[in-house]
Motif scaffolding. Structure first.
Motif, short mmCIF file in Angstrom:
data_model
loop_
_atom_site.label_atom_id
_atom_site.label_comp_id
_atom_site.label_asym_id
_atom_site.label_seq_id
_atom_site.Cartn_x
_atom_site.Cartn_y
_atom_site.Cartn_z
N GLN A 65 0.90 -1.10 0.12
CA GLN A 65 0.03 0.08 0.02
C GLN A 65 1.04 1.09 -0.04
O GLN A 65 2.10 1.00 0.22
CB GLN A 65 -0.94 0.06 1.14
N ASP A 69 -1.04 6.72 2.36
CA ASP A 69 -2.24 6.30 2.40
C ASP A 69 -2.39 4.68 2.99
O ASP A 69 -2.81 3.88 2.19
CB ASP A 69 -2.90 6.20 1.05
N TYR A 87 -9.08 -0.97 -3.14
CA TYR A 87 -8.02 0.26 -2.47
C TYR A 87 -7.86 1.13 -3.68
O TYR A 87 -7.74 2.27 -3.55
CB TYR A 87 -6.97 -0.44 -1.94
N CYS A 91 -8.50 4.95 -3.97
CA CYS A 91 -7.53 6.07 -4.27
C CYS A 91 -7.80 7.03 -5.49
O CYS A 91 -7.52 8.34 -5.36
CB CYS A 91 -6.14 5.46 -4.55
N LYS A 94 -10.60 9.26 -3.76
CA LYS A 94 -10.13 10.10 -2.74
C LYS A 94 -9.19 11.36 -3.18
O LYS A 94 -9.16 12.47 -2.66
CB LYS A 94 -9.16 9.17 -1.77
N TYR A 95 -8.55 11.16 -3.96
CA TYR A 95 -7.39 12.08 -4.75
C TYR A 95 -7.99 12.86 -5.83
O TYR A 95 -7.20 13.54 -6.64
CB TYR A 95 -6.10 11.48 -5.03
#
Length: 496
Positions: A65, A69, A87, A91, A94-95
Motif C-alpha cells: 500500500q 495512504d 483500494y 485512491c 479520494k485524490y
C-alpha cells in the motif's frame, strides 16, 4: 489545434497503482495538467485483470500500500485481490483522479517531436494526443503470456488464462487441466481442487513454496492500527520481513545466510504438507531459492494429497481437441486453464506500445541491440521527456509500492528542475546511463541468479540476453538515490 500546442503537460500510460501513484504525487507537486489513459474499463491494473479464485497479494498487506495512504481495515495479513481492487478505486476517488482518467483507451505508438519537444501518442481509435512528458506506468503483470505448445488453439472445451478468468464458467464436476505451477497456479489450485471432478496439474519446474504467515486480522489488531503510530510500526515490521525474504536474500546471496535458512524452511514445509514421497520428490526444487519467483502458501502443496489431483511432470507434446497429450498419456479435459504467467521482461511489454525517440530510435530495437538498461530504472538516453516507473534495473524485489514511490520521486525531481529552469526537454546523458549500467552489472556476482543451479529454474527474471534486470540493492538505498541522484546526469534544454 496549433502544431506547437500540447493537450496535456503529462500523460501517464496505465491506471494501475503505478499510474495512480504518479498522478497523486503530480497533483501534490503542483502539476495539475495531466491525463491518465488505460485500455481497461476500471482502475487497478493487475488487480483489475486478475480475478481468478484465490487471487491475493504475496507480501503482507501492510507493505502493499502507499506509505501516505495506509489502510487499517485489511481483512487479512495477505489481502485478497478484491480488496486491492477496491483500494485502487478508493485512491482514484479520494485524490480526485477519476475526471483525469480515460479508460478504454489503448496507446498504440508514441513518437518524439524533436523540434517542439513533445510526444505524439496515437490511440487505437486513431486519435493523436500531445504531451510534453510521458510517464510509462504499464506494469508487468497484466499482459498474459500464452504457452508455445502445438495445438493450444485447438482445444474443444473451455480455455481461459488465469489473468482473464471467466466467472460465467463453472468448474464444478468438470475435468480440468492446468498448465503451470507459478504464483498464480499456487493460488488457483487449492481453491478449485475441492469442486472439480479431476484436476491434472502440468508442471515443468517446481516452485519454492514457503509457509505463509496469514490469518484474519482480529479486532484488537485492527484497533491497534488505528492508534497513533500503530500503522507505521506495523508497516516497519512488515517491510523488514519483505526485505529479508527477497531483496537481501537474492541480492546478497553469497554474503548473507537468509536464503539458506529459507530453503530449509521450504523443504520442511514440503515434508509436512505432502504425504506421497514420489509426489514430494517431484515437487522438490532443484535450484537455489530466489532463482525464480518463490511463492507463499499454506494449502498449495497439500492439494496434491487429494485423490482427484494428479501432478504430471512429463513434457507436454501437444494440446488436442479433447485434452493435453504427453509422450506417454493423453489427459482428457473439459476445461483448460493456462497459468502460464505474463509477458514481463519481453518485447511488446516494456512498454506495451511502439516508442520512437530522437532520430526515430526505436526503444524495443535499441534494447535488443544494447540489452535492457535504464538510468536508475527510469530514463533511457535518446528518449527525452519519457520516464518509466517499472524500467530495467529499477525494481529490487521489494513491494511494488516502494518502487512506485521511489521512481515517482525521481521523476518529480526532473520535472521540478525543468519547470524551475524553463526547460522543455529532459534527457539522461549517455555517460550517466552507461555508468549506472556498469554499476548494476558489477554488483551481480553476489546475487543468487548467477549460481549454477539457476540454469534449470526456467525463471522469467532472465531476459533474452541472459541478464536479470532487477536492481541489486536494498530498498533503503534505492529510496535514498531517488532523492539524491545528480541532476547533472540529465540534460535540460528549452525549445528554440
Amino acid at each position: 489545434m496549433n502544431e506547437t500546442t500540447i493537450d496535456h503537460e503529462v500523460i501517464i500510460v496505465g491506471a494501475g497503482f503505478s499510474g495512480i501513484g504518479a498522478a497523486i504525487k503530480l497533483r501534490a507537486a503542483g502539476f495539475e495538467d495531466f491525463l491518465v489513459v488505460d485500455d481497461a474499463d476500471g482502475a487497478g491494473g493487475t488487480w483489475h485483470w486478475n480475478t481468478y479464485p484465490g487471487v491475493a497479494v504475496d507480501i503482507p498487506s501492510f507493505s502493499y500500500q502507499f506509505s501516505f495512504d495506509q489502510r487499517a481495515d485489511w481483512s487479512r495479513v495477505y489481502a485478497p485481490g478484491r480488496e486491492l481492487k477496491a483500494y485502487a478505486e478508493s485512491c482514484v476517488d479520494k485524490y480526485g483522479l477519476r475526471p483525469r482518467i480515460r479508460f478504454r483507451t489503448t496507446i498504440t505508438d508514441a513518437e518524439f517531436d524533436e523540434q517542439r519537444h513533445l510526444w505524439r501518442l496515437r490511440t487505437g481509435s486513431g486519435e493523436e494526443l500531445r504531451a510534453r512528458y510521458v510517464i510509462s506506468a504499464t506494469g508487468v503483470l497484466t499482459r498474459p503470456k500464452l504457452p508455445d505448445i502445438p495445438g493450444v488453439g485447438d482445444f474443444g472445451g473451455a480455455t481461459m488464462h488465469t489473468s482473464r478468468w471467466d466467472h460465467r464458467k463453472s468448474l464444478r464436476g468438470k475435468r480440468v487441466a492446468i498448465i503451470g505451477t507459478g504464483a498464480s497456479a499456487v493460488q488457483v489450485i487449492p481453491e478449485i481442487a475441492p469442486e472439480v471432478a479431476h484436476l491434472v496439474v502440468f508442471q515443468r519446474t517446481p516452485i519454492w513454496c514457503l509457509p505463509r504467515p496469514d490469518l484474519p486480522l482480529p479486532a484488537p489488531v485492527r484497533l491497534a492500527l488505528r492508534l497513533p503510530g500503530g500503522r507505521s510500526l506495523t508497516r516497519l515490521i512488515s517491510q523488514a520481513y519483505v526485505e529479508l525474504t527477497f531483496p537481501i536474500a537474492a541480492h546478497y546471496y553469497r554474503t548473507l545466510p537468509t536464503a539458506a535458512v529459507a530453503e530449509r524452511a521450504g523443504l520442511a514445509h514440503l515434508r509436512r504438507q505432502v504425504q506421497d514421497p514420489v509426489v514430494r520428490e517431484k515437487l522438490t526444487p532443484r535450484y537455489a531459492l530466489g532463482c525464480k519467483r518463490p511463492s507463499f502458501s499454506n494449502d498449495y502443496l497439500a492439494a496434491f494429497n487429494r485423490d482427484n489431483v494428479l501432478l504430471e511432470t512429463d513434457p507436454i507434446r501437444e494440446i488436442t481437441a479433447t485434452g493435453v497429450r504427453t509422450e506417454a498419456t493423453e489427459h482428457r479435459a473439459d476445461v483448460l486453464i493456462l497459468a502460464t504467467g505474463f509477458k514481463v521482461m519481453e518485447s511488446g511489454n516494456m512498454p506495451t506500445y511502439d516508442l520512437r525517440g530522437v532520430g526515430g530510435r526505436d526503444l524495443e530495437k535499441w534494447w535488443d541491440e544494447h540489452r535492457l538498461q535504464a538510468y536508475e530504472g527510469v530514463s533511457v538516453p535518446g528518449f527525452p521527456n519519457f520516464f518509466s516507473v517499472i524500467g530495467p534495473y529499477g525494481y529490487n524485489g521489494s513491494s511494488y509500492f516502494a518502487l512506485i514511490e521511489n521512481q515517482v520521486r525521481h521523476i518529480l525531481r526532473c520535472l521540478r528542475h525543468a519547470r524551475a529552469t524553463g526547460s522543455t526537454l529532459v534527457e539522461v546523458t549517455e555517460e550517466a546511463n552507461d555508468r549506472y549500467f556498469r554499476e548494476m552489472l558489477a554488483r551481480r556476482g553476489g546475487q543468487v541468479f548467477w549460481q549454477e543451479s539457476c540454469a534449470v529454474s526456467n525463471s522469467y527474471y532472465f531476459d533474452k540476453h541472459g541478464d536479470v534486470p532487477l536492481r541489486p540493492s536494498t530498498t533503503v538505498e534505492a529510496a535514498w538515490r531517488s532523492g539524491h541522484f545528480d541532476l547533472a546526469d540529465y540534460r535540460f534544454a528549452a525549445a528554440s
